[in-house]
Write an enzyme that holds these catalytic residues in place. Structure first.
Site, PDB file in Angstrom:
ATOM      1  N   ALA A 284      36.403  33.212  42.554  1.00 21.33           N
ATOM      2  CA  ALA A 284      36.788  33.380  41.147  1.00 21.33           C
ATOM      3  C   ALA A 284      35.632  33.089  40.213  1.00 21.33           C
ATOM      4  O   ALA A 284      35.539  33.673  39.130  1.00 21.33           O
ATOM      5  CB  ALA A 284      37.962  32.459  40.818  1.00 21.33           C
ATOM      6  N   ILE A 286      32.484  33.718  40.591  1.00 22.72           N
ATOM      7  CA  ILE A 286      31.389  34.693  40.642  1.00 22.72           C
ATOM      8  C   ILE A 286      31.849  36.019  40.055  1.00 22.72           C
ATOM      9  O   ILE A 286      32.798  36.618  40.548  1.00 22.72           O
ATOM     10  CB  ILE A 286      30.914  34.927  42.095  1.00 22.72           C
ATOM     11  CG1 ILE A 286      30.383  33.632  42.691  1.00 22.72           C
ATOM     12  CG2 ILE A 286      29.844  36.011  42.136  1.00 22.72           C
ATOM     13  CD1 ILE A 286      29.126  33.121  42.031  1.00 22.72           C
ATOM     14  N   GLU A 288      31.557  39.166  40.516  1.00 16.16           N
ATOM     15  CA  GLU A 288      30.939  40.046  41.514  1.00 16.16           C
ATOM     16  C   GLU A 288      30.753  41.478  41.041  1.00 16.16           C
ATOM     17  O   GLU A 288      29.884  42.190  41.531  1.00 16.16           O
ATOM     18  CB  GLU A 288      31.747  40.028  42.830  1.00 16.16           C
ATOM     19  CG  GLU A 288      33.196  40.432  42.686  1.00 16.16           C
ATOM     20  CD  GLU A 288      34.107  39.234  42.493  1.00 16.16           C
ATOM     21  OE1 GLU A 288      35.287  39.337  42.817  1.00 16.16           O
ATOM     22  OE2 GLU A 288      33.637  38.207  41.997  1.00 16.16           O
ATOM     23  N   ASP A 330       5.661  60.345  14.034  1.00 14.71           N
ATOM     24  CA  ASP A 330       5.001  61.508  13.461  1.00 14.71           C
ATOM     25  C   ASP A 330       5.682  61.841  12.134  1.00 14.71           C
ATOM     26  O   ASP A 330       6.774  61.357  11.831  1.00 14.71           O
ATOM     27  CB  ASP A 330       5.113  62.686  14.433  1.00 14.71           C
ATOM     28  CG  ASP A 330       4.198  63.841  14.061  1.00 14.71           C
ATOM     29  OD1 ASP A 330       3.347  63.658  13.172  1.00 14.71           O
ATOM     30  OD2 ASP A 330       4.353  64.926  14.651  1.00 14.71           O
ATOM     31  N   ASN A 726      41.478  36.073  38.670  1.00 15.18           N
ATOM     32  CA  ASN A 726      40.198  36.767  38.683  1.00 15.18           C
ATOM     33  C   ASN A 726      40.390  38.275  38.517  1.00 15.18           C
ATOM     34  O   ASN A 726      39.646  38.935  37.779  1.00 15.18           O
ATOM     35  CB  ASN A 726      39.477  36.474  40.001  1.00 15.18           C
ATOM     36  CG  ASN A 726      37.985  36.734  39.914  1.00 15.18           C
ATOM     37  OD1 ASN A 726      37.379  36.526  38.869  1.00 15.18           O
ATOM     38  ND2 ASN A 726      37.413  37.190  41.000  1.00 15.18           N
ATOM     39  N   ASP A 730      39.352  39.352  34.634  1.00 13.99           N
ATOM     40  CA  ASP A 730      37.936  39.745  34.721  1.00 13.99           C
ATOM     41  C   ASP A 730      37.719  41.224  34.450  1.00 13.99           C
ATOM     42  O   ASP A 730      36.908  41.605  33.617  1.00 13.99           O
ATOM     43  CB  ASP A 730      37.367  39.397  36.098  1.00 13.99           C
ATOM     44  CG  ASP A 730      36.902  37.956  36.167  1.00 13.99           C
ATOM     45  OD1 ASP A 730      37.271  37.189  35.255  1.00 13.99           O
ATOM     46  OD2 ASP A 730      36.212  37.599  37.136  1.00 13.99           O
TER      47      ASP A 730
END
Length: 891
Positions: A284, A286, A288, A330, A726, A730
């Site tokens: 949880a 990390i 990933e 330019d 998670n 997430d």
């Protein structure tokens, strides 16, 4: 249909045209080209094959994080926790499915971007010069190639004018290769086939007509490409930063897992439960999916920029855009419209203003007949028509005339004066050409002089250069020695100060055909072109300046013209702003401290050569500035490549410039640069948003679990509950945060430093405060439920679980800065955020309603009173964090 051509270098030009069943004047017909395209296939190299979907799916399991979860599942089966084991396997599959979907989406986005970056070539079809996609070229197509073009297929040269080619991409030869038309005998090495042009090489000088004899994978470059398909895909700098960051976080989490496991064992908790809790917590903690989410956000950002006609060729360029501190731009076509029209004619005897009305040319009344009756006026019209490579044929793709806008303006001028362009070219057929060179600043053509035995030379170029090369001038009395050049330069300065672009014209008549004919010239006069500033460019420059970006004009135009446009566009405020002339611009290593400081504070550089543009990029980079550079010509490619952000012009840019650039502006407008920087900053801000969001959510889980273990609460979260958290909190909100629109505030901040990390110390402070506030609310309710409401362990666990879900969902509203409105900001105005929150709530509700998932997650029915308590506690961090931001403890 013709057979494949072998040993093309041995075949004379006229024979190869016949073998390819084409025409050296008209090329192929459109119908024939389409038939050949079906037979020969598209003119593209064999791309690396897409990863098979099954392999892409299996790749999701090659991760240390997944292996840890698999260990947890195996342990569950060993302890005969069948339901939990299958639940963990389900989580692994769901994770793999999400990762698979993200990578598949990223792959689709990159395919769409490849389509946007397709180039085109000048091709004769049905006798007319047209823009055709290089992928649609076929053997037999007749091409017109000039300096700056990337050769789109293997070709045999039929005509050429002083052509030079850079073949380093194919042969490794760094010197320019001089080409010829004549056939070669015998077997000849690739580098010595001097009558051929190879796909991928660059025309560095001159121009040529060439016929395509092979395309795609059958070209020399295609044969080499077939050998390189095993090459690894390059990792972008941002992906590298994210991967390194994730690995550091993984090791930190492993240490925390070990600490929690040891604490649980010391307290006498069940070893198996604590082991699963530690493993699940590690998963949880990390993020990933971070590198994949970042790639998708960058790719989507590139597509968003493409809708605004900004083609980003490299993912890393999106990140670099937000760091830009200096933009060297330019003038022509970038700050101005590049829709030129002849406005003033200058002769020895008079200057006269010119107007176009209803397709006809008109002069000031006092000069009208007088000018039109002069020999000088006739010569100027003749040079305008002959010394010219543009075409008034409409390009089928763009709906515009083909060629340089300045040369198109000259053709329009000549045609409006009743010059028959086709008859002129037939009466004065071109024999040779010295193409325009950015160093010589002139172009010349050699023609048969009608029915006369001598030859006509036509010259046009920068006014002061043509004046310098001219020995005579046409006056009222005829041709005379040219002595009063200073007066002409003063007239030029006066007109340039009004914003006019000036071009000088000269001619000569010689007795024999020569390769070099820039001598014994008779000056005819000059033409002044009006090129007004682009709409919106003034506001775009002001936006960049307010964002801390220094905008500098670097042009090959007249100093007074440059100053006039700089003032009109708001680049400088004073009409006496300093302009550094190219002749006074020394290399950086020859500048003393005072001159170096003076140069750094200059905003206008005029009559600058491509080599000097490169020098300016180096000077600013030596001062640790992140430099963006615009360019369009072959000679701009070193500066574009050296700049941190190379920006090529899509309309007037050469293929060579587009090839090395990071960005291509399809409309050539400076407003697009400002927009690209804004969107680039917004994209990086979004990446920071979801990284901060993910880390603070995960850290709050660590604090909650660690505190529960440390203080011996009975309401510790189960591994599957942490995994569910998670999955819910997430994925969807993180992706939604990546879709935020860039706010105007991003252009009110100074550019970030080039080496700035994704998460700086200030952000880490915010992450810790966010996590502590969320954990405090969750632990507060847990403590209240356990000790004051005296609920059992399962109920206390449910209080903790539901509160964590809601706390983390509402956390998206904590991310905007303290100086932004809480109710009106990029998060609240992002419809994807509301959709993500709704999705997460619905998923949670469905999980609660299904008996099996409710049992797996160890959930019990809750009353509306309990839900009200959970909802109230979940809002506490929102108010607490807002209060802390108002105190400026965090931003």
């Amino acid at each position: 249909m013709p057979d494949p051509i072998r040993k093309a270098w041995q075949i004379p030009p006229e024979n190869i045209v016949s073998l390819l069943e084409s025409s050296d004047r008209k090329g192929l017909s459109q119908n024939e080209a389409e038939r050949r395209l079906e037979t020969w296939g598209r003119n593209e190299l064999t791309l690396q094959k897409d990863t098979p979907l099954i392999r892409l799916f299996l790749h999701q399991f090659i991760s240390p994080l997944v292996w840890v979860l698999l260990i947890a599942a195996i342990l569950a089966f060993l302890f005969k926790e069948w339901l939990e084991g299958f639940a963990i396997l389900s989580v692994i599959l769901i994770n793999a499915a999400i990762g698979f979907f993200m990578e598949w989406q990223a792959s689709r986005s990159m395919k769409a971007l490849r389509k946007l970056t397709q180039t085109s070539a000048n091709v004769y079809r049905d006798g007319s010069l047209k823009k055709v996609k290089t992928t649609d070229l076929v053997p037999g197509d007749l091409l017109f190639l000039e300096a700056g073009d990337v050769v789109p297929a293997d070709c045999r040269i039929l005509e050429q004018h002083n052509i030079r080619v850079k073949e380093a991409a194919l042969t490794g030869e760094s010197n320019q290769v001089k080409k010829q038309i004549e056939a070669l005998k015998g077997e000849v090495t690739l580098a010595d086939r001097t009558n051929l042009l190879f796909k991928g090489t660059i025309i560095s000088m001159g121009n040529a007509k060439a016929i395509v004899f092979t395309t795609g994978k059958h070209t020399e470059l295609g044969k080499i490409s077939e050998l390189t398909h095993s090459a690894d895909k390059a990792v972008t700098p941002l992906e590298k930063k994210l991967n390194e960051f994730s690995m550091k976080l993984l090791w930190l989490t492993l240490v925390l897992m070990l600490i929690i496991l040891v604490l649980g064992i010391i307290q006498g908790r069940d070893f198996y439960i604590m082991l699963k809790t530690a493993i699940a917590l590690g998963i949880a903690a990390i993020p990933e999916g971070l590198p994949i989410v970042a790639t998708i956000v960058l790719a989507k950002g590139m597509l968003r920029l493409a809708k605004h006609r900004v083609i980003v060729k490299k993912l890393s360029a999106v990140e670099t855009l937000g760091e830009a501190q200096v933009i060297l731009t330019d003038k022509t076509g970038t700050l101005t419209e590049n829709q030129l029209s002849v406005s003033v004619l200058g002769f020895e005897f008079a200057d006269t203003n010119v107007l176009f009305e209803n397709g006809h040319i008109q002069f000031e009344k006092k000069n009208e007949q007088y000018v039109q009756d002069t020999f000088a006026y006739g010569q100027l019209l003749k040079i305008s028509a002959l010394c010219n490579n543009a075409s008034l044929t409409l390009d089928d793709q763009a709906g515009e005339h083909i060629g340089d806008p300045l040369e198109i303006a000259l053709l329009n001028f000549a045609q409006s004066a009743h010059i028959n362009l086709k008859e002129s070219k037939m009466l004065y057929p071109r024999l040779r050409e010295i193409p325009f060179d950015s160093n010589a600043k002139m172009m010349g053509t050699l023609h048969k002089n009608g029915n006369r035995p001598d030859f006509l030379v036509c010259i046009k170029g920068a006014l002061e250069v043509v004046l310098g090369e001219s020995d005579y001038v046409l006056s009222q009395e005829g041709r005379r020695n040219f002595k009063d050049k200073k007066a002409w330069l003063q007239r030029a300065d006066r007109l340039a100060a009004q914003g006019l672009r000036l071009l000088g014209f000269a001619y000569s008549e010689i007795d024999e055909e020569k390769e070099y004919f820039f001598h014994n010239l008779t000056f005819v006069g000059f033409v002044g072109f009006l090129d007004p500033p682009r709409s919106g460019v003034k506001e775009a420059i002001q936006t960049c300046q307010e964002a801390g970006i220094k905008v500098i004009m670097v042009t090959g135009d007249h100093p007074e013209t440059a100053r006039n446009i700089a003032q009109k566009t708001g680049l400088v405020k004073s009409d006496h702003a300093k302009v550094v002339h190219g002749s006074n611009l020394k290399p950086g290593n020859l500048l003393n401290k005072e001159k170096h400081s003076e140069l750094m504070n200059t905003q206008i550089f005029a009559r600058v050569s491509p080599a000097q543009k490169l020098g300016l990029v180096k000077i600013f980079q030596e001062k640790q500035s992140v430099v963006g550079m615009t360019g369009d010509g072959i000679n701009d490619t070193p500066a574009l490549k050296k700049a941190d952000i190379g920006i090529a012009m899509g309309k007037r840019g050469t293929e060579a410039a587009k090839e090395v650039a990071d960005l291509v502006l399809e409309d050539d407008a400076f407003t697009s640069i400002a927009l690209a920087i804004k969107l680039g900053r917004g994209i990086f801000q979004n990446i920071r948003y979801f990284v901060v969001y993910l880390l603070s959510c995960n850290l709050s889980e660590i604090i909650v679990v660690a505190t529960i273990v440390l203080f011996g609460f009975n309401s510790y979260l189960l591994p599957l509950q942490i995994l569910f958290l998670n999955m819910v909190t997430d994925v969807f909100p993180a992706l939604a945060l990546g879709m935020n629109k860039a706010s105007n505030q991003v252009m009110q901040n100074s550019p970030r430093k080039a080496k700035a990390s994704i998460i700086n110390s200030r952000m880490w402070r915010s992450i810790i405060v966010y996590a502590m506030a969320m954990a405090a609310a969750v632990l507060g309710l847990t403590f209240y439920a356990t000790y004051y409401l005296s609920v059992d362990a399962v109920q206390a666990n449910n209080y903790t679980f539901y509160t964590l879900i809601l706390v983390q969902l509402w956390h998206v509203f904590n991310l905007p800065g303290a100086n932004q409105s809480f109710f009106k900001n990029e998060v609240t105005q992002n419809v994807h955020i509301w959709m993500a929150l709704l999705t997460c709530v619905l998923v949670t509700f469905v999980m609660y309603e299904i008996p099996l998932t409710r049992e797996v997650l160890n959930l019990q029915p809750i009353t509306w009173e309990v839900f009200g308590m959970i909802f109230t506690f979940s809002l506490i961090p929102v108010f607490l964090i807002r209060f802390v931001k108002l105190l400026r403890i965090i931003e």
